[in-house]
Design an enzyme around this catalytic site. Structure first.
Site, short mmCIF file in Angstrom:
data_model
loop_
_atom_site.label_atom_id
_atom_site.label_comp_id
_atom_site.label_asym_id
_atom_site.label_seq_id
_atom_site.Cartn_x
_atom_site.Cartn_y
_atom_site.Cartn_z
N CYS A 284 -2.85 -16.16 47.66
CA CYS A 284 -2.87 -17.62 47.82
C CYS A 284 -3.01 -18.07 49.26
O CYS A 284 -3.76 -19.01 49.55
CB CYS A 284 -1.64 -18.24 47.17
N HIS A 342 4.04 -20.48 47.14
CA HIS A 342 2.63 -20.64 46.83
C HIS A 342 2.03 -21.53 47.90
O HIS A 342 2.67 -22.48 48.36
CB HIS A 342 2.44 -21.26 45.45
N ASP A 365 -6.26 -26.80 45.72
CA ASP A 365 -5.73 -25.44 45.59
C ASP A 365 -6.83 -24.49 45.11
O ASP A 365 -7.23 -24.54 43.95
CB ASP A 365 -4.57 -25.45 44.61
#
Length: 727
Positions: A284, A342, A365
């Site tokens: 991530c 995250h 994202d």
């Protein structure tokens, strides 16, 4: 740049010798210095200067018309060059000659693109038309970007310190680990490295949207929301010729382990060199940091954001479920998951598609988790929509909301029965951080995402009316609420057997209160000290059984097999606070360490009379021994000048390390990886490596160092050091 006569029936003898794009002056004026030494890079809505040098007969303004034309795919805009010092329509291409900008053979023209122009590389043509002849020339190309300095641009950012941090800065910090003891990792966005601008533009050119309908794609590129959605999908390689392939477990030998990346430029260069094959591998923070680089290059203010305890809501019910054994071991029965951290990106823009109330920071994202409109991407989602719980706001607001604000339902399972349960409304999204302006200190964004929750019944899940986050329920009540409020997995568990465990006596109806804390900062090689506190709010003496369990886990996965357990019966008096201390020796966890691990410790307290069970958990990362990095003369060095950096590691563990390796890398500073090796590194001894570094371009670079030894399955320590390159 020498002007090229355009072929065709109107071509006559060449009269335009040279086109000067005034790159240095334009780049300073447009805040694009360093983005390219090959192309003119300018921002929309602001005039830029082009100088024409004629050879032979001069252009005659009284008898000939001078026009410029810009081409982008099938789109074309032609503008007659006018004598004026004023600009009229900001929504049309225009060209002006200011008074006094004509010399003997030189004409200086100021060109202005509409404020809502598409982000792309354009072609510029020059046309001269008189009564008897016409000439056309290909002047060259220029790159047009968004303009956060211009109030009319949808990405306008009002404060200069914000633009410096979120557009121009090529250095960032990523916060990782857990909310208990987070760590920080520097990242070099690298937008000023040669070839990075070209790679970012190429991403747009090979997107499925462009390859499918280039004209439509070019038209839509004026909208920063569209740009962010395209780039978000292109950063991961799940659907297209994207940048980075993700991998979260297993072997990384056919690529680069995600933890080894320290900057975006190397990834972008590798992607370009491979002609569109994805770079292996990312997780991530890699996806988010590369996305931040691309967005800053395109002129859209962006920042990297870390959410601690981020939920992945697999079934869209805004509830995340976890299952534990009666001794505290987490079980892999749920499709939902909680990531210790995250990382995503916030991009700044006005949202003309949904209204002014949703302007500002937008979550984008690129980590491939769920599909949005059939493609692995997420956002742009207004942060204000998350805070206001406007879950139908485009794009993907419900999914992002669950990531930061879902409730966790934790169930204790024994012999197929749900024998205990708690609802935690505070665990998810406990901290949300980004780098502060001008500082590595984290800025806390939690309040911008989350309002304080009312202590009421939420989405069908019972919530304790007290302010404490640990809640327990009698077993028979657990089963009823599980059937009505939770998803299929918990219903199946509940149906495995009847919930016939007797509940607590009426006088003991109040739950025990249990907390689990970690003392100090856990460090590799040191014992981990835990404290369990149990509060008995009743007027009865209670006999309890304490179960402790410790598991290693990766930041985005369920824990592995337990490596340490403890069990003991204790007695607690009425209204007593009982404190229990425990220690996990390094010999218990070190054999299982695999690098970048997080520990999950759980305690289950069982009332032996009522069989009521209360669960408390704690997750934390183990800090690695430090690697020392020092640059001779300080951390600011001059371009193209050699400097010495000294990297060292001291064995502070209480054991000898065999096959010690200290490795040093630095993209833009050092060619390849350099290593120092020792057969044996005794306690207290130091391994050292001196390297010569030199940078060819200004900006912020990172030196990275890692230490490993033969008895460890992976790197046990990794450090990064920021170096500022000045001209």
């Amino acid at each position: 740049m020498e002007a090229t006569p355009q072929t065709g029936p109107t071509r006559s003898r060449r009269r335009l010798k040279l086109v000067n794009f005034e790159i240095q002056e334009n780049h300073i004026s447009h805040e694009t210095q360093g983005l390219s030494d090959k192309h003119l890079v300018v921002r929309r809505g602001k005039p830029f200067k082009v100088t024409l040098l004629f050879d032979g007969r001069m252009w005659n303004p009284k008898a000939e018309r001078l026009a410029l034309q810009v081409l982008l795919g099938e789109m074309s805009a032609k503008m007659l060059v006018r004598f004026s010092d004023k600009w009229s329509d900001p929504h049309s291409w225009s060209a002006r000659i200011y008074p006094g900008n004509i010399g003997h053979r030189v004409v200086t023209i100021h060109v202005c693109a509409p404020v809502l122009s598409s982000v792309a590389r354009y072609q510029l043509l020059v046309h001269i038309a008189g009564a008897h002849e016409q000439s056309s020339y290909v002047a060259g190309t220029f790159v047009l970007l968004c303009n956060p300095w211009l109030k009319e641009d949808p990405v306008y950012m009002p404060l200069d310190v914000q633009r410096q941090e979120y557009v121009k800065s090529d250095y960032g910090v990523i916060y990782m680990g857990t909310d208990v003891n987070f760590s920080q990792r520097p990242w070099s966005f690298g937008q000023y490295e040669p070839g990075v601008l070209e790679a970012c533009l190429q991403l747009l050119q090979v997107s499925p949207q462009h390859l499918g309908n280039s004209h439509k794609d070019y038209v839509l590129r004026a909208d920063p929301a569209y740009l962010s959605r395209i780039i978000c999908a292109m950063v991961n390689s799940s659907d297209d010729m994207g940048l980075v392939e993700g991998r979260w477990k297993g072997n990384y030998k056919d690529g680069v382990k995600p933890t080894e990346w320290s900057g975006s430029a190397d990834i972008l260069h590798r992607w370009m060199a491979s002609k569109g094959n994805p770079v292996r591998y990312g997780q991530c923070w890699v996806f988010a940091s590369v996305l931040c680089t691309v967005m800053r290059v395109l002129g859209i203010p962006s920042r990297v954001v870390t959410v601690f305890n981020a939920a992945h809501d697999g079934d869209g019910n805004l509830i995340t479920e976890e299952f534990y054994s009666s001794t505290g071991e987490k079980l892999g029965l749920s499709k939902d998951s909680i990531w210790n951290f995250h990382v995503w990106v916030e991009c700044w823009m006005r949202r003309s598609d949904i209204g002014a109330g949703f302007n500002g920071w937008q979550v984008v994202d690129p980590t491939p988790q769920e599909k949005s409109a059939g493609i692995y991407r997420c956002g742009p989602c207004p942060v204000v929509a998350i805070q206001r719980r406007c879950l139908d706001t485009p794009y993907d607001t419900a999914f992002v909301y669950a990531s930061v604000d879902a409730d966790i339902v934790r169930m204790i399972v024994r012999s197929g029965k749900v024998v205990g349960k708690k609802v935690d409304t505070k665990w998810v999204g406990r901290l949300i951080f980004t780098k502060s302006i001008g500082s590595d200190v984290p800025e806390d964004l939690t309040d911008s995402y989350k309002r304080k929750k009312n202590q009421t019944h939420r989405v069908g899940v019972p919530v304790c009316l007290s302010s404490r986050s640990v809640v327990s329920f009698p077993p028979e009540e657990v089963c009823r609420s599980s059937r009505s409020a939770t998803s299929r997995s918990s219903i199946q568990v509940c149906r495995l057997a009847s919930c016939d465990v007797p509940g607590p006596a009426e006088e003991d109806a109040s739950s025990l209160d249990v907390t689990l804390t970690v003392a100090g900062e856990p460090i590799v090689g040191k014992s981990i000290n835990l404290t369990v506190t149990v509060t008995n709010p009743t007027n009865s003496t209670r006999l309890l059984r304490e179960h402790l369990n410790a598991q290693l886990k990766e930041f985005n996965c369920s824990p592995g097999k337990s490596f340490w357990e403890g069990h003991q019966d204790v007695c607690i008096q009425p209204f007593e606070d009982l404190t229990r201390h425990h220690s996990i020796h390094p010999s218990k966890y070190e054999p299982f360490l695999a690098g970048d691990d997080i520990l999950k410790v759980a305690v289950v307290i069982k009332d032996l009379k009522t069989e009521e069970r209360v669960l408390a958990i704690q997750e934390f990362n183990i800090s690695s021994p430090k690697i020392n990095i020092q640059v001779e003369g300080g951390d600011s060095i001059q371009v193209k000048k050699e400097h010495t950096a000294t990297v060292s590691f001291t064995n502070e563990l209480n054991k000898t390390l065999n096959g010690a390796v200290l490795a040093v890398e630095g993209y833009g500073l050092l060619r390849g990886k350099q290593e120092a090796r020792l057969t044996v590194l005794h306690p207290g001894e130091t391994i050292e490596k001196k390297v010569t570094i030199m940078a060819s371009t200004p900006g912020t670079k990172l030196l990275s160092a890692s230490f490993s030894h033969s008895s460890s399955p992976s790197v046990i320590s990794r450090s990064f050091h920021k170096v500022s390159i000045i001209t």
